[in-house]
Design a protein around this motif. Structure first.
Motif, short mmCIF file in Angstrom:
data_model
loop_
_atom_site.label_atom_id
_atom_site.label_comp_id
_atom_site.label_asym_id
_atom_site.label_seq_id
_atom_site.Cartn_x
_atom_site.Cartn_y
_atom_site.Cartn_z
N HIS A 150 13.37 -7.83 -15.91
CA HIS A 150 13.58 -7.05 -14.69
C HIS A 150 12.25 -6.88 -13.95
N VAL A 151 12.11 -7.59 -12.85
CA VAL A 151 10.87 -7.57 -12.09
C VAL A 151 11.00 -6.58 -10.95
N PHE A 152 9.98 -5.72 -10.81
CA PHE A 152 9.96 -4.75 -9.71
C PHE A 152 8.81 -5.04 -8.77
N THR A 153 9.16 -5.31 -7.55
CA THR A 153 8.17 -5.44 -6.48
C THR A 153 8.76 -4.69 -5.28
N LYS A 154 7.96 -4.47 -4.27
CA LYS A 154 8.45 -3.81 -3.06
C LYS A 154 9.59 -4.62 -2.44
N GLU A 155 9.47 -5.96 -2.50
CA GLU A 155 10.49 -6.84 -1.92
C GLU A 155 11.81 -6.73 -2.68
N VAL A 156 11.73 -6.66 -4.01
CA VAL A 156 12.95 -6.54 -4.83
C VAL A 156 13.61 -5.20 -4.56
N ILE A 157 12.82 -4.14 -4.53
CA ILE A 157 13.38 -2.80 -4.30
C ILE A 157 14.02 -2.71 -2.92
N ALA A 158 13.45 -3.36 -1.93
CA ALA A 158 14.00 -3.33 -0.57
C ALA A 158 15.40 -3.93 -0.51
N LYS A 159 15.74 -4.81 -1.43
CA LYS A 159 17.06 -5.45 -1.46
C LYS A 159 18.08 -4.66 -2.28
N GLN A 160 17.63 -3.60 -2.94
CA GLN A 160 18.53 -2.81 -3.78
C GLN A 160 19.31 -1.80 -2.93
N LYS A 161 20.33 -1.21 -3.56
CA LYS A 161 21.11 -0.17 -2.90
C LYS A 161 20.18 0.99 -2.53
N GLU A 162 20.50 1.64 -1.41
CA GLU A 162 19.64 2.72 -0.91
C GLU A 162 19.45 3.83 -1.92
N MET A 163 20.50 4.16 -2.70
CA MET A 163 20.37 5.25 -3.67
C MET A 163 19.40 4.91 -4.81
N ALA A 164 19.24 3.63 -5.13
CA ALA A 164 18.35 3.23 -6.23
C ALA A 164 16.89 3.08 -5.79
N GLN A 165 16.69 2.83 -4.53
CA GLN A 165 15.33 2.55 -4.04
C GLN A 165 14.32 3.65 -4.33
N PRO A 166 14.61 4.94 -4.03
CA PRO A 166 13.59 5.98 -4.30
C PRO A 166 13.24 6.09 -5.79
N MET A 167 14.23 5.93 -6.64
CA MET A 167 13.97 6.03 -8.09
C MET A 167 13.10 4.86 -8.56
N HIS A 168 13.39 3.67 -8.07
CA HIS A 168 12.62 2.51 -8.49
C HIS A 168 11.22 2.49 -7.86
N GLN A 169 11.06 3.15 -6.73
CA GLN A 169 9.73 3.26 -6.15
C GLN A 169 8.82 4.13 -7.03
N THR A 170 9.40 5.11 -7.73
CA THR A 170 8.59 5.92 -8.65
C THR A 170 8.11 5.06 -9.82
N VAL A 171 8.89 4.06 -10.20
CA VAL A 171 8.48 3.14 -11.25
C VAL A 171 7.29 2.31 -10.75
N LEU A 172 7.39 1.80 -9.52
CA LEU A 172 6.29 1.03 -8.94
C LEU A 172 5.02 1.87 -8.84
N ALA A 173 5.18 3.16 -8.56
CA ALA A 173 4.03 4.05 -8.42
C ALA A 173 3.46 4.48 -9.77
N GLY A 174 4.11 4.06 -10.87
CA GLY A 174 3.63 4.42 -12.20
C GLY A 174 4.00 5.83 -12.61
N GLN A 175 4.95 6.44 -11.93
CA GLN A 175 5.36 7.82 -12.24
C GLN A 175 6.58 7.88 -13.13
N ALA A 176 7.19 6.75 -13.41
CA ALA A 176 8.38 6.71 -14.27
C ALA A 176 8.44 5.33 -14.92
#
Length: 192
Positions: A150-176
């Motif tokens: 499971h690869v997380f990048t800004k581009e991958v997150i942008a293609k996800q459902k809106e409800m998942a994006q904020p949660m996965h952005q915390t992963v990118l930020a190293g907070q989760a």
């Protein structure tokens, strides 16, 4: 004390002196053969103990989790890609892989021999404790094994459902990390 130092010096002298029986070439060849056997043996052992059949069948106590896994999205999914026990639970690089397998194998053998999780009822009783240990490992490694697939990048997150994006952005930020939200993916999550 003096006798012990003399003994150590004698051993060191024998290790560093040329051998009367063996040629240097013979010793080098012997070392290469032993090294090759060790490397090949290690690879065979890792391959043999890294299958779902081994993980779900070698220990009686793992049969319950193996049944859960076979029903999970990591075993059966719409894409046809399957992640096995070894993919999720064992580090993928050496020497961490070998150290982890030795440590986990020893722990599993002791648990199996002492009957800690020898019945389904005992397993269910210990499930929360064992799950918390695995989640703590994932937290410590920042879910490195999850991130193999499971690869997380800004581009991958942008293609996800809106409800998942904020949660996965915390992963990118190293907070989760993955297991902060995704528990019970390949196995039933215990009641916390």
């Amino acid at each position: 004390m003096a006798g012990m130092n003399e003994n150590k010096a004698g051993i060191w002298r024998r290790l560093t002196s040329p051998s009367a029986r063996w040629s240097v070439l013979a010793l080098v060849v012997l070392g290469l053969v032993i090294g090759a056997v060790a490397v090949i043996g290690t690879q065979v052992m890792v391959a043999a103990t890294g299958t779902n059949e081994f993980c779900g069948g070698a220990c009686h106590s793992m049969t319950w989790v193996a049944q859960e896994y076979r029903q999970s999205s990591h075993a059966v999914n719409r894409t046809g890609v399957s992640a096995g026990c070894h993919d999720c639970h064992i580090p993928h690089s050496y020497p961490q892989l070998l150290w982890y397998k030795a440590k986990a194998g020893t722990k599993d053998i002791i648990g199996e021999m002492t009957g800690v999780i020898s019945t389904e009822e005992k397993f269910k009783k210990e499930r929360s404790r064992m799950a918390k240990e695995v989640w703590a490992e994932y937290k410590q490694t920042n879910s490195a094994n999850c991130r193999t697939c499971h690869v997380f990048t800004k581009e991958v997150i942008a293609k996800q459902k809106e409800m998942a994006q904020p949660m996965h952005q915390t992963v990118l930020a190293g907070q989760a990390t993955c297991t902060d939200c995704h528990k019970g993916i390949a196995h039933q999550a215990p009641a916390e």
